[in-house]
Design an enzyme around this catalytic site. Structure first.
Site, PDB file in Angstrom:
ATOM      1  N   ASP A 385     -32.714   5.758  -2.993  1.00 50.87           N
ATOM      2  CA  ASP A 385     -33.287   6.797  -3.844  1.00 50.87           C
ATOM      3  C   ASP A 385     -33.053   8.143  -3.169  1.00 50.87           C
ATOM      4  O   ASP A 385     -33.669   8.455  -2.145  1.00 50.87           O
ATOM      5  CB  ASP A 385     -34.784   6.539  -4.035  1.00 50.87           C
ATOM      6  N   HIS A 386     -32.171   8.955  -3.758  1.00 52.01           N
ATOM      7  CA  HIS A 386     -31.782  10.213  -3.120  1.00 52.01           C
ATOM      8  C   HIS A 386     -32.914  11.247  -3.131  1.00 52.01           C
ATOM      9  O   HIS A 386     -32.847  12.252  -2.413  1.00 52.01           O
ATOM     10  CB  HIS A 386     -30.543  10.790  -3.813  1.00 52.01           C
ATOM     11  N   ARG A 387     -33.943  11.056  -3.934  1.00 54.41           N
ATOM     12  CA  ARG A 387     -35.077  11.970  -3.905  1.00 54.41           C
ATOM     13  C   ARG A 387     -35.815  11.876  -2.584  1.00 54.41           C
ATOM     14  O   ARG A 387     -36.354  12.866  -2.089  1.00 54.41           O
ATOM     15  CB  ARG A 387     -36.053  11.643  -5.043  1.00 54.41           C
TER      16      ARG A 387
END
Length: 413
Positions: A385-387
């Site tokens: 999850d790049h967040r």
């Protein structure tokens, strides 16, 4: 005074469930705390206990039917109490199917101040518009009676089910049975959606459309681990042998301890980093995928991990997991290597920030210095999850995992 039996929330996030079977029949005596029904949730089958003693007066939701959380499903009558007419308002408005009046001594529940039927969230409006559903026929389960997404989904599910007529032949269905069936597919089977399958579909759709995934892949040389595994299994019974997946779980756990930024959970207000290294291990069951959790996986020996994974997997397939055994976790593992899959990318299990997809071990060319040799190797793909996690952190974690797999003695220390 009659005692209401309502469907309780048996797990975090539970919205509804299917009454798998009633353990008592109408007219049977029941004691407080005695199991009266089994409910199939999205993860497991659990029992509902009687909230008081008396006689089971009327079953309002029969076996095989779906009920919403806090919906009245049956009543218990006191000694000498007789059935009377029950108001239709005792059923939550979020459920689209209507109950016929039944005879039980239950007072009408107050539904609060009247709210315009068209009060709905933007998402509920859009979903209803896409499917041609009139909001004026719904009542909401949201704050102050507002119609929310769940209300529309329940109404659509019930509308779809009523369009399917009885089967013309066992296991067969006419191609024109419902407007939602694609043209030209011929005869087909109607397979009702279980609570688990509905939840899997909803969660995976949300994860893939709302979580910005990125992927990192590595190839692990497996010869040292395979040799060590053979030594560990010498003299062990077949049922107690250590698997390659057990080594993978241990390597994942130690890598999560070494790179703590990988075990974070996305929150709109802040990132949450659990102190414990709890690893979710995907298990395929008849109803769908479930992820029981190995708690404190980094602190357990390989043998303890192996025994616990076997036990969790067996109970997952039997539908016997407790909520605390599948809720939580900071990272997931999905292993399809036993099916011969060489490599794949898995969808993240929110609110976790990572999942490792493990492929099959196969003989392939590997680079050793200036030469190429054939050896056993395994491809692993990390979904992130790049967040919550940047590429550098994901790469650092994957390197730590690869090091553990290729130096398996470090997993035993």
């Amino acid at each position: 005074m009659a005692i209401e039996i309502v469907l309780p929330s048996l797990a975090a996030g539970m919205e509804d469930g299917v009454i798998a079977q009633w353990l008592k029949a109408e007219g049977d005596d029941v004691a407080a705390g005695e199991p009266v029904a089994e409910v199939e949730t999205d993860k497991a089958t659990m029992e509902i206990e009687a909230p008081g003693s008396g006689k089971l007066g009327r079953i309002l939701v029969p076996a095989g039917k779906r009920a919403g959380v806090n919906q009245l499903i049956a009543v218990i009558l006191a000694e000498g109490e007789e059935n009377v007419e029950m108001p239709a308002s005792s059923k939550p408005a979020a459920q689209a199917d209507k109950l016929s009046p039944v005879a039980v001594n239950v007072p009408a529940r107050s539904s609060g101040p009247a709210v315009p039927r068209h009060s709905a969230s933007p998402l509920a409006r859009r979903l209803a518009a896409e499917h041609g559903l009139e909001l004026s026929g719904l009542s909401g389960s949201g704050p102050k009676g507002r119609i929310v997404r769940l209300d529309v989904e329940h109404a659509l599910a019930d509308r779809s089910s009523t369009r399917i007529p009885p089967l013309e032949e066992p296991g067969k269905q006419s191609v024109h049975a419902t407007a939602h069936v694609p043209l030209g597919i011929g005869d087909y089977e109607v397979l009702p959606l279980s609570s688990m399958r509905r939840t899997i579909a909803r969660r995976l759709h949300e994860a893939k459309t709302t979580v910005p995934h990125f992927y990192l892949e590595t190839e692990c040389e497996m010869a040292p681990l395979i040799a060590l595994r053979a030594q560990c299994n010498e003299g062990r019974e077949a049922s107690a042998r250590i698997s390659i997946n057990d080594f993978v779980v241990k390597a994942v756990a130690l890598a999560l301890r070494a790179v703590p930024d990988m075990r974070c959970i996305w929150n709109e207000e802040a990132l949450l980093r659990p102190h414990a290294v709890d690893v979710s291990v995907a298990v395929a069951t008849e109803g769908g995928l479930i992820t029981p959790i190995v708690r404190d996986a980094d602190r357990k020996s390989l043998g303890s991990l192996s025994d616990e994974i076997k036990s969790l997997s067996a109970r997952a397939r039997d539908g016997g997991l407790k909520p605390e055994e599948y809720q939580g976790g900071c990272f997931s593992i999905s292993n399809l290597g036993m099916y011969g899959v060489k490599a794949f990318s898995a969808i993240i299990n929110p609110p976790q920030s990572g999942i490792l997809a493990v492929g099959a071990v196969s003989r392939r060319p590997v680079e050793r210095g200036d030469t190429i040799a054939f050896s056993e190797a395994m491809t692993c793909t990390l979904s992130v999850d790049h967040r919550a996690v940047d590429g550098a952190v994901g790469a650092q974690w994957l390197a730590a995992f690869k090091s553990g797999i290729e130096n398996p003695m470090s997993l035993l220390v």
